[in-house]
Design a protein around this motif. Structure first.
Motif, PDB file in Angstrom:
ATOM      1  N   CYS A   1       0.837  -1.196   0.083  1.00 47.68           N
ATOM      2  CA  CYS A   1       0.013  -0.015   0.128  1.00 47.68           C
ATOM      3  C   CYS A   1       0.807   1.196  -0.058  1.00 47.68           C
ATOM      4  CB  CYS A   1      -1.069  -0.085   1.265  1.00 47.68           C
ATOM      5  SG  CYS A   1      -2.378  -1.124   1.096  1.00 47.68           S
TER       6      CYS A   1
ATOM      7  N   VAL B   1       1.823   1.721  -3.480  1.00 55.11           N
ATOM      8  CA  VAL B   1       0.781   2.303  -4.233  1.00 55.11           C
ATOM      9  C   VAL B   1       0.341   3.690  -4.227  1.00 55.11           C
ATOM     10  CG1 VAL B   1      -2.036   2.225  -4.580  1.00 55.11           C
ATOM     11  CG2 VAL B   1      -0.420  -0.166  -4.623  1.00 55.11           C
ATOM     12  N   LYS B   2       0.636   4.110  -2.825  1.00 59.26           N
ATOM     13  CA  LYS B   2       0.375   5.670  -2.366  1.00 59.26           C
ATOM     14  C   LYS B   2       1.296   6.692  -3.213  1.00 59.26           C
ATOM     15  CE  LYS B   2      -1.326   5.292   2.420  1.00 59.26           C
ATOM     16  NZ  LYS B   2      -1.161   5.777   3.626  1.00 59.26           N
TER      17      LYS B   2
ATOM     18  N   TYR C   1      -3.077   6.641  -7.992  1.00 59.28           N
ATOM     19  CA  TYR C   1      -4.003   6.754  -6.614  1.00 59.28           C
ATOM     20  C   TYR C   1      -4.590   8.116  -6.401  1.00 59.28           C
ATOM     21  CZ  TYR C   1      -4.460   7.039  -1.594  1.00 59.28           C
ATOM     22  OH  TYR C   1      -4.652   6.769  -0.195  1.00 59.28           O
ATOM     23  N   ASP C   2      -5.749   8.415  -6.349  1.00 59.33           N
ATOM     24  CA  ASP C   2      -6.425   9.451  -6.547  1.00 59.33           C
ATOM     25  C   ASP C   2      -7.881   9.366  -5.725  1.00 59.33           C
ATOM     26  OD1 ASP C   2      -8.218   8.346  -8.292  1.00 59.33           O
ATOM     27  OD2 ASP C   2      -7.541   9.443  -9.854  1.00 59.33           O
TER      28      ASP C   2
ATOM     29  N   PHE D   1     -10.040   6.345  -6.479  1.00 57.31           N
ATOM     30  CA  PHE D   1      -9.550   5.014  -6.373  1.00 57.31           C
ATOM     31  C   PHE D   1     -10.361   4.008  -5.699  1.00 57.31           C
ATOM     32  CE2 PHE D   1      -6.150   1.975  -5.011  1.00 57.31           C
ATOM     33  CZ  PHE D   1      -5.408   1.980  -6.237  1.00 57.31           C
TER      34      PHE D   1
ATOM     35  N   LEU E   1      -5.900   2.396   2.395  1.00 57.35           N
ATOM     36  CA  LEU E   1      -5.583   3.517   1.501  1.00 57.35           C
ATOM     37  C   LEU E   1      -6.810   4.618   1.531  1.00 57.35           C
ATOM     38  CD1 LEU E   1      -4.836   1.063  -1.453  1.00 57.35           C
ATOM     39  CD2 LEU E   1      -3.462   2.981  -0.260  1.00 57.35           C
TER      40      LEU E   1
ATOM     41  N   THR F   1     -10.209   4.025   0.595  1.00 56.00           N
ATOM     42  CA  THR F   1     -11.093   3.822  -0.448  1.00 56.00           C
ATOM     43  C   THR F   1     -12.184   3.139  -0.423  1.00 56.00           C
ATOM     44  OG1 THR F   1      -9.921   2.041  -1.087  1.00 56.00           O
ATOM     45  CG2 THR F   1      -8.885   4.161  -1.836  1.00 56.00           C
TER      46      THR F   1
END
Length: 333
Positions: free
Chosen positions: A156, A159-160, A165-166, A169, A189, A191
């Motif tokens: 994670c 991924v950040k 990643y917005d 996501f 995250l 999400t």
């Protein structure tokens, strides 16, 4: 990093060398001297080439792409260390491949994970450290301490740092069985989650995605799973996501077991990149530009340091120290 821990003895099986070296780099230790010989008749011979009497030793070997040979090699290592009078013996098994065989779900079949656990114990292991078991209850197959690490925080954190990643996501589970873990990814995250409705009718590694639960239209998506062998499920769910209006799609795995055909499937799919760990040394993924490997060796090394110092390993289950994340980034492929 812990240069004072020169007395930690980390050895590597034939497919655990690269992983063990990354662990040693983090710990400031040297890899143990040993050799493995595979004879032409299929026999395996292992030899420890330094004294381990009264030492705490750690053997690094996944049960991965060559599971039968890798398992047998672990058993021989455990026996050799025991007969060499090691004080304690810890099996570091980044990927425990036979964890998939965790139940008797049809008549006249073996519970393979239990057989493996019994064998590893009987041959001399005092402790096991592994990661992202297919079923967490496999820990209970061992009567010795078993530390179950998680790749989620390290994956994670990677991924950040990606532009995908917005605010839109979405984490996507390929089936209901992995939804609980997918929720943990989403919570980390911040999400939402979508879930695929998957059915599997045989043992042919093929499954069918029937429907998708959740809103993905106009959103960037990350498919998460513990491992893949054929890549079929990832590609199927990616195609469903595209039909449902998803924008960009990536995938994230704890273990990458793809071979040539699977890599080709991913390369030809809507998946932009597949992020996984280095728990299995997989030569088949090296030529693909879509494959990203993030190292979890520093996390295992931190676990070994804590075990060696007789302090709690449990904080690593929920929180990965920043130094581990930084070291993992340094080892990214």
């Amino acid at each position: 990093m812990h240069s004072e821990q020169g007395d930690i003895k980390i050895f590597a099986g034939s497919t655990g060398v690269a992983f063990a070296k990354k662990m040693c780099k983090y710990l400031g230790a040297e890899i143990g001297k040993s050799e493995v010989i595979h004879f032409s008749d299929g026999n395996i011979f292992i030899r420890i080439q330094e004294t381990v009497r009264d030492k705490d030793v750690y053997l690094v070997q996944p049960i991965g792409l060559d599971p039968n040979n890798e398992l047998v090699e672990i058993l021989f290592w455990m026996d050799a260390f025991k007969r060499a009078s090691a004080s304690t013996i810890t099996a570091i098994i980044p990927y425990f491949g036979y964890a998939k065989g965790d139940k008797k779900d049809e008549p006249r079949v073996s519970i393979r994970a239990r057989v493996c656990a019994d064998c590893i114990e009987v041959t001399g292991a005092d402790r096991v450290v592994t990661m992202d078991l297919h079923s967490p209850q496999v820990q209970g197959f061992f009567k010795i301490p078993t530390d179950h690490l998680y790749s989620l925080p390290i994956l994670c954190e990677y991924v950040k740092g990606l532009d995908i990643y917005d605010d839109s996501f979405v984490v996507v589970s390929p089936d209901a069985g992995f939804a609980k873990t997918a929720r943990k990814y989403a919570d980390y995250l911040g999400t939402n989650v979508a879930i695929g409705d998957k059915t599997r009718t045989g043992h042919d590694e093929n499954a069918q995605i029937l429907e998708l639960i959740g809103d993905v239209e106009g959103k960037n998506c990350m498919i998460v799973d513990d491992f893949t062998i054929s890549g079929g499920t990832l590609v199927d769910i990616a195609n469903v996501l595209k039909r449902k209006g998803a924008k960009r799609i990536i995938a994230c795995l704890a273990h990458n077991m793809l071979r040539e055909k699977g890599v080709k499937k991913i390369d030809e799919s809507p998946i932009e990149m597949l992020i996984s760990t280095d728990t299995v040394e997989n030569p088949f993924i090296l030529a693909s530009k879509k494959m990203i490997t993030v190292s979890v060796a520093p996390l295992f090394a931190e676990g070994v340091f804590r075990i060696h110092e007789r302090v709690s390993v449990s904080p690593l289950f929920k929180h990965v120290p920043p130094k581990v994340v930084d070291s993992a980034r340094e080892n990214e492929d």
